[in-house]
Design a protein around this motif. Structure first.
Motif, PDB file in Angstrom:
ATOM      1  N   LEU A  66      41.780  56.148  74.455  1.00 41.67           N
ATOM      2  CA  LEU A  66      42.672  56.584  73.380  1.00 41.67           C
ATOM      3  C   LEU A  66      42.187  56.088  72.021  1.00 41.67           C
ATOM      4  O   LEU A  66      42.178  56.845  71.035  1.00 41.67           O
ATOM      5  CB  LEU A  66      44.090  56.082  73.652  1.00 41.67           C
ATOM      6  CG  LEU A  66      45.134  56.333  72.562  1.00 41.67           C
ATOM      7  CD1 LEU A  66      45.253  57.814  72.227  1.00 41.67           C
ATOM      8  CD2 LEU A  66      46.493  55.764  72.985  1.00 41.67           C
ATOM      9  N   GLU A  67      41.780  54.841  71.946  1.00 40.08           N
ATOM     10  CA  GLU A  67      41.310  54.284  70.673  1.00 40.08           C
ATOM     11  C   GLU A  67      40.054  55.005  70.187  1.00 40.08           C
ATOM     12  O   GLU A  67      39.890  55.238  68.979  1.00 40.08           O
ATOM     13  CB  GLU A  67      41.048  52.794  70.835  1.00 40.08           C
ATOM     14  CG  GLU A  67      42.321  51.969  70.998  1.00 40.08           C
ATOM     15  CD  GLU A  67      42.051  50.523  71.356  1.00 40.08           C
ATOM     16  OE1 GLU A  67      42.972  49.692  71.211  1.00 40.08           O
ATOM     17  OE2 GLU A  67      40.915  50.213  71.786  1.00 40.08           O
ATOM     18  N   ARG A  70      41.141  58.391  68.689  1.00 45.85           N
ATOM     19  CA  ARG A  70      41.767  58.280  67.370  1.00 45.85           C
ATOM     20  C   ARG A  70      40.747  57.834  66.314  1.00 45.85           C
ATOM     21  O   ARG A  70      40.812  58.263  65.161  1.00 45.85           O
ATOM     22  CB  ARG A  70      42.938  57.295  67.435  1.00 45.85           C
ATOM     23  CG  ARG A  70      44.073  57.753  68.369  1.00 45.85           C
ATOM     24  CD  ARG A  70      44.674  59.075  67.893  1.00 45.85           C
ATOM     25  NE  ARG A  70      45.820  59.472  68.704  1.00 45.85           N
ATOM     26  CZ  ARG A  70      45.786  60.422  69.636  1.00 45.85           C
ATOM     27  NH1 ARG A  70      44.647  61.091  69.858  1.00 45.85           N
ATOM     28  NH2 ARG A  70      46.867  60.735  70.329  1.00 45.85           N
ATOM     29  N   GLY A  73      39.052  60.647  64.842  1.00 43.67           N
ATOM     30  CA  GLY A  73      39.906  61.590  64.136  1.00 43.67           C
ATOM     31  C   GLY A  73      40.515  62.653  65.035  1.00 43.67           C
ATOM     32  O   GLY A  73      41.045  63.650  64.546  1.00 43.67           O
ATOM     33  N   ASP A  74      40.473  62.432  66.349  1.00 50.03           N
ATOM     34  CA  ASP A  74      41.021  63.391  67.305  1.00 50.03           C
ATOM     35  C   ASP A  74      42.477  63.045  67.579  1.00 50.03           C
ATOM     36  O   ASP A  74      42.800  61.952  68.044  1.00 50.03           O
ATOM     37  CB  ASP A  74      40.224  63.349  68.606  1.00 50.03           C
ATOM     38  CG  ASP A  74      40.554  64.504  69.540  1.00 50.03           C
ATOM     39  OD1 ASP A  74      41.754  64.732  69.794  1.00 50.03           O
ATOM     40  OD2 ASP A  74      39.617  65.170  70.029  1.00 50.03           O
ATOM     41  N   ALA A  75      43.389  63.971  67.317  1.00 51.50           N
ATOM     42  CA  ALA A  75      44.823  63.730  67.458  1.00 51.50           C
ATOM     43  C   ALA A  75      45.413  64.386  68.698  1.00 51.50           C
ATOM     44  O   ALA A  75      46.622  64.637  68.763  1.00 51.50           O
ATOM     45  CB  ALA A  75      45.559  64.230  66.216  1.00 51.50           C
ATOM     46  N   ALA A  96      48.218  52.450  69.287  1.00 46.41           N
ATOM     47  CA  ALA A  96      47.031  53.300  69.401  1.00 46.41           C
ATOM     48  C   ALA A  96      47.364  54.775  69.284  1.00 46.41           C
ATOM     49  O   ALA A  96      46.462  55.603  69.137  1.00 46.41           O
ATOM     50  CB  ALA A  96      46.326  53.037  70.733  1.00 46.41           C
ATOM     51  N   GLY A  97      48.647  55.121  69.348  1.00 50.59           N
ATOM     52  CA  GLY A  97      49.034  56.517  69.163  1.00 50.59           C
ATOM     53  C   GLY A  97      49.482  57.251  70.409  1.00 50.59           C
ATOM     54  O   GLY A  97      49.544  58.485  70.413  1.00 50.59           O
TER      55      GLY A  97
END
Length: 305
Positions: A66-67, A70, A73-75, A96-97
């Motif tokens: 995941l990190e 992100r 720049g991948d959402a 981490a989103g």
């Protein structure tokens, strides 16, 4: 829509896919990866609409996966499905989103609750928050029998029974499998000790090995890689019974199939009377014995508290 399922266990990827179907998301295209490194490559080449990832995997863990996304720049929407879920992990996931963290063993209902808003069906829960499914137990001692039965029934999707056993499998016996449960600091928290019958019957059920084939393995005293992998995954999920309620976080460590663990693993168990010997019966496959043993040091610490 396209979903990427990332887990180092082939059996667990199959269970995730089955549960997606049960939750009403069976019409989506499913892409699979065995770790975060492969998952990262597949996100770039397949552009999934949602990633469902395990946390602990070889080569690249789920949080590293995941990190890395992100940082690039991948959402792509991302959620965790894991047998673990310490407070630290939950904070890491949020920071981490991650959109959610679902604990194993999961249900179709928990999938629908967290996935429907992301995949455009309903609005059960807000997106961009970590929603953590409640753990089966809120203590770090021996699990309750009912908790163990309910967990197995959800994992296997069939009736199970957990009853008291007469006698118990002995670590190191040729037909015994031993596994360690360890804390984040490496201390030994408990041992799982299972007889050959349980390893084969439970592992066969989870790996979708036919029951007659499982009985052949029981008779011959043998296992197969899919059966062993599935049984390890079942133990991995079983560790969720020890996590929760603010207690120390634990995870599955090493597993010794039909072999003796090192003496230093068994030493803390000497003199320990804190154990639960049970018979686990899986509908359609039969029964086997499982012992959960707490080390004497853990018992003394618990008593001092």
């Amino acid at each position: 829509m396209r979903l990427l399922v990332v887990d180092d266990s082939r059996v667990m990827r199959q269970i995730v896919t089955r549960t997606l179907r049960q939750a009403g998301h069976g019409g989506h295209e499913i892409v699979e990866a065995e770790n975060g490194r492969v998952g990262l490559e597949l996100v770039a080449s397949h552009r999934p609409d949602l990633v469902l990832s395990d946390w602990n995997m070889p080569e690249m863990t789920g949080i590293e996966f995941l990190e890395a996304l992100r940082a690039a720049g991948d959402a792509t929407p991302f959620g965790f499905i894991t047998s673990e879920g310490s407070s630290l992990m939950r904070v890491q996931a949020l920071q981490a989103g991650a959109l959610f963290l679902i604990g194993k063993p999961f249900t179709a209902e928990s999938f629908a609750l967290h996935l429907d808003p992301v995949l455009g069906r309903g609005a059960h829960a807000p997106v961009a928050t970590v929603a953590v499914e409640e753990r089966v137990a809120g203590h770090t001692g021996l699990p309750e029998r009912k908790e163990a039965r309910d967990l197995l029934e959800r994992l296997l999707a069939r009736d199970c029974a957990v009853d008291s056993a007469v006698g118990h499998p002995v670590p190191g016996d040729r037909r015994t499998t031993t596994a360690e449960l360890v804390g984040d600091d490496g201390h030994l928290a408990a041992l799982f000790v299972a007889d050959h019958e349980l390893v084969v019957r439970l592992g066969a059920c989870l790996s979708l090995t036919p029951a007659p084939a499982a009985e052949g393995l029981v008779k011959d005293g043998e296992t197969t890689p899919p059966v062993e992998s599935a049984f390890s995954e079942a133990l991995n999920v079983f560790t969720s019974l020890f996590n929760g309620g603010g207690g120390p976080h634990v995870r599955l460590g090493r597993v010794w199939f039909n072999a003796a663990p090192p003496p230093e693993v068994l030493a803390p168990m000497e003199g320990s009377l804190t154990r639960d010997d049970m018979v686990v019966t899986v509908s359609g496959y039969g029964a086997g014995r499982l012992s959960v043993v707490l080390p004497a040091t853990a018992v003394a610490t618990s008593g001092a508290a």
